[in-house]
Design a protein around this motif. Structure first.
Motif, PDB file in Angstrom:
ATOM      1  N   TRP A   1       3.065   6.852   2.416  1.00 32.84           N
ATOM      2  CA  TRP A   1       4.180   7.563   2.481  1.00 32.84           C
ATOM      3  C   TRP A   1       4.174   9.021   3.009  1.00 32.84           C
ATOM      4  N   GLN A   2       5.206   9.394   3.331  1.00 35.02           N
ATOM      5  CA  GLN A   2       5.445  10.952   3.779  1.00 35.02           C
ATOM      6  C   GLN A   2       6.360  11.506   3.460  1.00 35.02           C
ATOM      7  N   PRO A   3       6.575  12.766   3.296  1.00 33.76           N
ATOM      8  CA  PRO A   3       7.926  13.196   2.766  1.00 33.76           C
ATOM      9  C   PRO A   3       9.063  13.464   4.070  1.00 33.76           C
ATOM     10  N   PRO A   4      10.118  13.309   3.794  1.00 32.65           N
ATOM     11  CA  PRO A   4      11.301  13.213   4.621  1.00 32.65           C
ATOM     12  C   PRO A   4      11.376  14.466   5.703  1.00 32.65           C
ATOM     13  N   THR A   5      11.240  15.734   5.477  1.00 32.50           N
ATOM     14  CA  THR A   5      11.640  16.791   6.403  1.00 32.50           C
ATOM     15  C   THR A   5      10.083  17.499   7.154  1.00 32.50           C
TER      16      THR A   5
END
Length: 272
Positions: free
Chosen positions: A199-203
């Protein structure tokens, strides 16, 4: 002979005479009759009243919300409050009681933003916090990070941090786990950042910080100054004042981390 018998009879009927120098004992005073049973007040301990189902609504609710009650007593009081619909008047206490008694629908109707539960948790003693954490694990849609951290206004105990990491990874609530990372001290943030599974952050700014956290190794902390160690703990205004003086002497990996953190907090690069 008849005279002697008459004198003997008189001595027998007069009773015993106390010896000279001593007073005869007074006759015993009869004890008063005991009062009737219904007039004798009986004060039963709270535990007995709860066990017998005789507790008042206030007593049952207080037992559920008390940090001093035993687990066995709380279990009985929980059943009473749930089965009879007891709830305190105070909305903060009511939110906590609904969670502790598993009344999910009533809780969601009362506190959809979890703000009341967060206040209840912050003011609860340690034993009650433990019970609230256990109960929240059974309820979906509770913002655990908000409830335990107060939106970042309080530091977490080790047991609380471990609870959040375990609960959020178990739910695969990666966005909430990332919010937790941003509120942890730097070393703990690095450790937790390694738990995301693809998973990676959206921004873009968040991803830059996320990548920097993944690049940090234990050896980098050997050269970590006090200013950078406070990276995830200081208020933004203090962070902005203390970090720039650290950049020129830090390890490049830590420089990238600091720059990414500042950019995320201020929406700009450190040079801007």
């Amino acid at each position: 002979m008849w005279r002697w018998l008459e004198r003997w009879r008189r001595r027998r009927t007069r009773g015993t005479v106390a010896p000279v120098g001593e007073q005869a004992e007074p006759p015993p005073v009869p004890a008063p009759d005991p009062p009737p049973a219904e007039a004798t007040p009986v004060t039963q301990p709270l535990a007995s009243r709860i066990a017998l189902g005789l507790a008042t609504p206030a007593q049952a609710c207080a037992a559920v919300l008390s940090g001093g009650s035993s687990d066995a007593l709380v279990s009985q009081a929980v059943a009473i409050c749930r089965d009879r619909g007891y709830a305190p008047d105070d909305p903060v206490a009511r939110a906590a009681l609904f969670v502790l008694t598993g009344q999910v629908a009533r809780y969601r109707e009362l506190d959809p933003s979890n703000a009341l539960l967060a206040r209840a948790y912050q003011r609860a003693p340690q034993r009650l916090r433990r019970r609230l954490r256990a109960a929240m694990s059974e309820i979906g849609e509770v913002d655990l990070v908000q409830v335990l951290t107060g939106d970042g206004r309080r530091a977490l105990a080790e047991t609380e941090r471990e609870y959040l990491v375990r609960a959020l990874t178990g739910r695969r609530a990666w966005g909430d786990l990332w919010r937790l990372v941003l509120q942890l001290p730097l070393k703990q943030a690095v450790d937790v950042a390694r738990l995301f599974h693809g998973w990676q952050p959206p921004t873009a700014r968040e991803r830059a910080l996320f990548d920097c956290l993944h690049a940090v190794r234990d050896r980098h902390f050997d050269r970590l100054s006090a200013e950078a160690d406070a990276l995830f703990e200081r208020q933004p205004i203090l962070l902005r004042r203390t970090i720039p003086g650290y950049l020129h002497r830090a390890d490049p990996v830590m420089v990238d981390l600091v720059r990414a953190r500042i950019a995320l907090r201020y929406g700009e690069s450190e040079d801007g």
